[in-house]
Design a protein around this motif. Structure first.
Motif, PDB file in Angstrom:
ATOM      1  N   ASN A  59      96.251  35.184 -10.178  1.00 42.86           N
ATOM      2  CA  ASN A  59      94.824  34.890  -9.993  1.00 42.86           C
ATOM      3  C   ASN A  59      94.162  35.817  -8.976  1.00 42.86           C
ATOM      4  O   ASN A  59      93.053  35.570  -8.531  1.00 42.86           O
ATOM      5  CB  ASN A  59      94.628  33.431  -9.570  1.00 42.86           C
ATOM      6  CG  ASN A  59      94.732  32.471 -10.738  1.00 42.86           C
ATOM      7  OD1 ASN A  59      95.588  32.627 -11.605  1.00 42.86           O
ATOM      8  ND2 ASN A  59      93.870  31.480 -10.769  1.00 42.86           N
ATOM      9  N   ILE A 119      79.988  32.664 -14.041  1.00 38.96           N
ATOM     10  CA  ILE A 119      79.877  31.228 -13.757  1.00 38.96           C
ATOM     11  C   ILE A 119      78.495  30.676 -14.065  1.00 38.96           C
ATOM     12  O   ILE A 119      78.354  29.615 -14.687  1.00 38.96           O
ATOM     13  CB  ILE A 119      80.234  30.959 -12.280  1.00 38.96           C
ATOM     14  CG1 ILE A 119      81.730  31.186 -12.046  1.00 38.96           C
ATOM     15  CG2 ILE A 119      79.834  29.541 -11.861  1.00 38.96           C
ATOM     16  CD1 ILE A 119      82.133  31.179 -10.586  1.00 38.96           C
ATOM     17  N   ASP A 147      89.806  26.039 -11.146  1.00 39.31           N
ATOM     18  CA  ASP A 147      90.100  25.945 -12.580  1.00 39.31           C
ATOM     19  C   ASP A 147      88.886  26.229 -13.456  1.00 39.31           C
ATOM     20  O   ASP A 147      88.943  26.040 -14.668  1.00 39.31           O
ATOM     21  CB  ASP A 147      90.640  24.544 -12.911  1.00 39.31           C
ATOM     22  CG  ASP A 147      91.977  24.269 -12.240  1.00 39.31           C
ATOM     23  OD1 ASP A 147      92.760  25.224 -12.074  1.00 39.31           O
ATOM     24  OD2 ASP A 147      92.221  23.110 -11.851  1.00 39.31           O
ATOM     25  N   TYR A 148      87.790  26.664 -12.849  1.00 42.05           N
ATOM     26  CA  TYR A 148      86.573  26.889 -13.629  1.00 42.05           C
ATOM     27  C   TYR A 148      86.791  28.007 -14.648  1.00 42.05           C
ATOM     28  O   TYR A 148      87.442  29.013 -14.367  1.00 42.05           O
ATOM     29  CB  TYR A 148      85.403  27.241 -12.713  1.00 42.05           C
ATOM     30  CG  TYR A 148      84.072  27.228 -13.427  1.00 42.05           C
ATOM     31  CD1 TYR A 148      83.362  26.040 -13.565  1.00 42.05           C
ATOM     32  CD2 TYR A 148      83.554  28.383 -13.981  1.00 42.05           C
ATOM     33  CE1 TYR A 148      82.157  26.015 -14.243  1.00 42.05           C
ATOM     34  CE2 TYR A 148      82.345  28.373 -14.658  1.00 42.05           C
ATOM     35  CZ  TYR A 148      81.652  27.194 -14.784  1.00 42.05           C
ATOM     36  OH  TYR A 148      80.460  27.174 -15.461  1.00 42.05           O
ATOM     37  N   ASP A 149      86.231  27.820 -15.831  1.00 41.25           N
ATOM     38  CA  ASP A 149      86.368  28.790 -16.922  1.00 41.25           C
ATOM     39  C   ASP A 149      85.363  29.924 -16.721  1.00 41.25           C
ATOM     40  O   ASP A 149      84.220  29.854 -17.171  1.00 41.25           O
ATOM     41  CB  ASP A 149      86.143  28.093 -18.262  1.00 41.25           C
ATOM     42  CG  ASP A 149      86.404  29.023 -19.442  1.00 41.25           C
ATOM     43  OD1 ASP A 149      87.084  30.048 -19.246  1.00 41.25           O
ATOM     44  OD2 ASP A 149      85.912  28.731 -20.546  1.00 41.25           O
ATOM     45  N   ILE A 150      85.779  30.973 -16.033  1.00 43.90           N
ATOM     46  CA  ILE A 150      84.903  32.110 -15.730  1.00 43.90           C
ATOM     47  C   ILE A 150      84.842  33.039 -16.942  1.00 43.90           C
ATOM     48  O   ILE A 150      85.878  33.473 -17.460  1.00 43.90           O
ATOM     49  CB  ILE A 150      85.416  32.872 -14.497  1.00 43.90           C
ATOM     50  CG1 ILE A 150      85.505  31.939 -13.291  1.00 43.90           C
ATOM     51  CG2 ILE A 150      84.518  34.071 -14.192  1.00 43.90           C
ATOM     52  CD1 ILE A 150      86.193  32.562 -12.094  1.00 43.90           C
ATOM     53  N   ASN A 151      83.649  33.350 -17.383  1.00 43.99           N
ATOM     54  CA  ASN A 151      83.483  34.275 -18.500  1.00 43.99           C
ATOM     55  C   ASN A 151      83.743  35.705 -18.039  1.00 43.99           C
ATOM     56  O   ASN A 151      83.285  36.107 -16.970  1.00 43.99           O
ATOM     57  CB  ASN A 151      82.072  34.172 -19.083  1.00 43.99           C
ATOM     58  CG  ASN A 151      81.838  32.866 -19.799  1.00 43.99           C
ATOM     59  OD1 ASN A 151      82.721  32.347 -20.472  1.00 43.99           O
ATOM     60  ND2 ASN A 151      80.649  32.316 -19.652  1.00 43.99           N
ATOM     61  N   ASN A 198      92.662  34.651 -22.690  1.00 39.43           N
ATOM     62  CA  ASN A 198      92.125  33.555 -21.877  1.00 39.43           C
ATOM     63  C   ASN A 198      93.024  33.202 -20.703  1.00 39.43           C
ATOM     64  O   ASN A 198      92.942  32.108 -20.163  1.00 39.43           O
ATOM     65  CB  ASN A 198      91.884  32.311 -22.748  1.00 39.43           C
ATOM     66  CG  ASN A 198      93.161  31.780 -23.373  1.00 39.43           C
ATOM     67  OD1 ASN A 198      94.230  32.351 -23.190  1.00 39.43           O
ATOM     68  ND2 ASN A 198      93.038  30.690 -24.116  1.00 39.43           N
ATOM     69  N   TYR A 199      93.894  34.122 -20.294  1.00 37.68           N
ATOM     70  CA  TYR A 199      94.771  33.867 -19.149  1.00 37.68           C
ATOM     71  C   TYR A 199      94.579  34.982 -18.116  1.00 37.68           C
ATOM     72  O   TYR A 199      94.219  36.117 -18.442  1.00 37.68           O
ATOM     73  CB  TYR A 199      96.236  33.784 -19.583  1.00 37.68           C
ATOM     74  CG  TYR A 199      96.735  34.998 -20.345  1.00 37.68           C
ATOM     75  CD1 TYR A 199      97.248  36.111 -19.664  1.00 37.68           C
ATOM     76  CD2 TYR A 199      96.689  35.045 -21.735  1.00 37.68           C
ATOM     77  CE1 TYR A 199      97.685  37.217 -20.346  1.00 37.68           C
ATOM     78  CE2 TYR A 199      97.126  36.161 -22.434  1.00 37.68           C
ATOM     79  CZ  TYR A 199      97.622  37.239 -21.732  1.00 37.68           C
ATOM     80  OH  TYR A 199      98.047  38.364 -22.415  1.00 37.68           O
ATOM     81  N   TYR A 200      94.834  34.625 -16.844  1.00 37.92           N
ATOM     82  CA  TYR A 200      94.691  35.591 -15.741  1.00 37.92           C
ATOM     83  C   TYR A 200      95.971  36.403 -15.578  1.00 37.92           C
ATOM     84  O   TYR A 200      97.057  35.913 -15.867  1.00 37.92           O
ATOM     85  CB  TYR A 200      94.388  34.855 -14.433  1.00 37.92           C
ATOM     86  CG  TYR A 200      93.076  34.135 -14.397  1.00 37.92           C
ATOM     87  CD1 TYR A 200      91.933  34.694 -14.967  1.00 37.92           C
ATOM     88  CD2 TYR A 200      92.960  32.885 -13.803  1.00 37.92           C
ATOM     89  CE1 TYR A 200      90.719  34.037 -14.920  1.00 37.92           C
ATOM     90  CE2 TYR A 200      91.748  32.214 -13.754  1.00 37.92           C
ATOM     91  CZ  TYR A 200      90.636  32.788 -14.323  1.00 37.92           C
ATOM     92  OH  TYR A 200      89.430  32.132 -14.283  1.00 37.92           O
ATOM     93  N   LYS A 204      92.348  38.071 -18.468  1.00 39.74           N
ATOM     94  CA  LYS A 204      91.049  37.548 -18.879  1.00 39.74           C
ATOM     95  C   LYS A 204      89.902  38.275 -18.192  1.00 39.74           C
ATOM     96  O   LYS A 204      88.852  38.522 -18.806  1.00 39.74           O
ATOM     97  CB  LYS A 204      90.970  36.043 -18.577  1.00 39.74           C
ATOM     98  CG  LYS A 204      89.640  35.408 -18.958  1.00 39.74           C
ATOM     99  CD  LYS A 204      89.623  33.925 -18.625  1.00 39.74           C
ATOM    100  CE  LYS A 204      88.282  33.321 -18.996  1.00 39.74           C
ATOM    101  NZ  LYS A 204      88.220  31.878 -18.685  1.00 39.74           N
TER     102      LYS A 204
END
Length: 381
Positions: free
Chosen positions: A66, A84, A217-221, A239-241, A244
């Motif tokens: 991360n 965000i 855990d926020y889904d950052i675009n 979709n994984y760090y 992503k």
């Protein structure tokens, strides 16, 4: 090389091992990370991973995946804000922000109609956390604050602000451009969800390096889409760090230099670095008062600031002071608005700017003495 007092912009000189590590990598390896299974490419993968790990540990963060690499802190902040914020979201920010935050927020205000509350600090750059709390609305998505002003040096109460953000289930983004490598920053104790850093200032790394630590855990675009070296059949960004939020070839040579810079900080000890810079800042605040016709902005206490001091000389504009320091005395400082018009508005210098010195770990007390002599001599000539 003269006297370099612009460390708030970029640190100089760098530790010798930083440049040496970049050179050795370019000569002896030079391969991409994540783009091959041969030995040299695997070595690049290891170097990048180890740098993620070292950076995370510096901020008491234990998940290297991360730690997202970017080209600088401006990209890191854009990645967070654009990834965000959505239409009509509300953001709380400080009145001291660098344009890397402020311009991005204002652009999003124009593009998707986000709402912005700028919490006013006092003339010394102190922000009251209660004012942050009172600025929260039902649609507040994010609080974004600089850790220390790049104009006044004032350290902001991020621990208290982080607690407010956590209590209200709001994401907290901290810009550590002026503090990473100088202050001991604990991402967990300060309830920081997103920490943006740059490599080229007090982390002693090369330009073109920076990153964003994602502690939520926020889904950052993603800000960009493209090749990641893996999942190539998949038509969308993974979709994984870290993949992503990272795309394209990484600046591996720069990251290798940053790795060596972090190792230097660890070997010196961050408390030792902060202690020396604080002693130099205390000395500078004292000695600058010996300069005729000087007005110093911000706190006059070294415990409340990082090594950033801004000032003006009566009847001589900031650009002329900086020019004379450079041309006549080989002393390098910064003049103008320092990409932070909000902070200058706070202290009444938005139309005239100021002279700024940025004290770094490799400065010495003699540098300050020569600066003070030069400032007085300029006025006598």
């Amino acid at each position: 090389m003269g006297i370099y007092l612009d460390n708030a912009a970029t640190s100089y000189p760098k530790p010798n091992q930083v440049a040496k590590s970049i050179y050795e990598f370019m000569i002896n390896n030079g391969t991409s990370s994540g783009r091959g299974s041969y030995k040299m490419a695997m070595k690049s993968d290891f170097l990048v991973y180890e740098t993620r790990k070292l950076i995370g540990e510096l901020f008491n963060f234990k998940n290297p995946k991360n730690v997202i690499f970017t080209s600088n802190i401006t990209e890191s902040i854009n990645l967070a804000l654009r990834g965000i914020l959505k239409e009509h979201d509300h953001v709380v920010t400080s009145s001291l922000e660098h344009n890397s935050v402020w311009r991005c927020l204002k652009t999003l205000e124009k593009e998707i109609n986000i709402k912005i509350t700028k919490v006013r600090a006092d003339e010394y750059g102190y922000t009251n956390p209660i004012d942050v709390k009172n600025s929260i609305k039902e649609n507040t998505k994010l609080i974004v604050f600089t850790h220390a002003s790049n104009v006044l040096g004032t350290i902001q109460p991020i621990k208290e602000i982080g607690e407010i953000a956590k209590e209200n289930n709001i994401l907290f983004l901290v810009d550590t451009a002026q503090t990473a490598g100088v202050l001991d920053i604990n991402i967990k104790e300060n309830n920081i969800d997103l920490l943006a850093f740059t490599g080229h200032k007090s982390l002693f790394g090369p330009m073109g390096t920076g990153g964003l630590i994602v502690n939520c855990d926020y889904d950052i675009n993603p800000l960009k889409a493209g090749g990641t070296g893996g999942d190539s059949k998949y038509e969308y960004q993974p979709n994984y760090y870290p993949n992503k939020l990272e795309t394209g070839t990484l600046n591996v040579s720069g990251i290798v230099g940053l790795r060596e810079a972090i190792k230097f900080i660890n070997s010196e000890n961050i408390e030792k670095i902060h202690k020396k810079e604080k002693e130099l800042t205390s000395y500078a605040l004292k000695k600058l008062k010996e300069v005729k016709n000087i007005k110093i902005y911000g706190p006059q206490n070294e415990n409340d600031i990082v090594g950033v001091i801004s000032f003006n000389i009566d009847n001589i504009n900031a650009e002329e002071v900086a020019y004379n320091l450079d041309m006549r005395y080989n002393i390098m400082v910064r003049s103008g608005l320092h990409c932070s018009p909000n902070a200058h508005e706070l202290i009444g210098t938005k139309d005239i700017g100021a002279v700024r010195i940025g004290i770094g770990y490799f400065n010495e007390f003699d540098d300050i003495d020569k600066l003070v002599y030069a400032l007085n001599d300029i006025q006598n000539s």
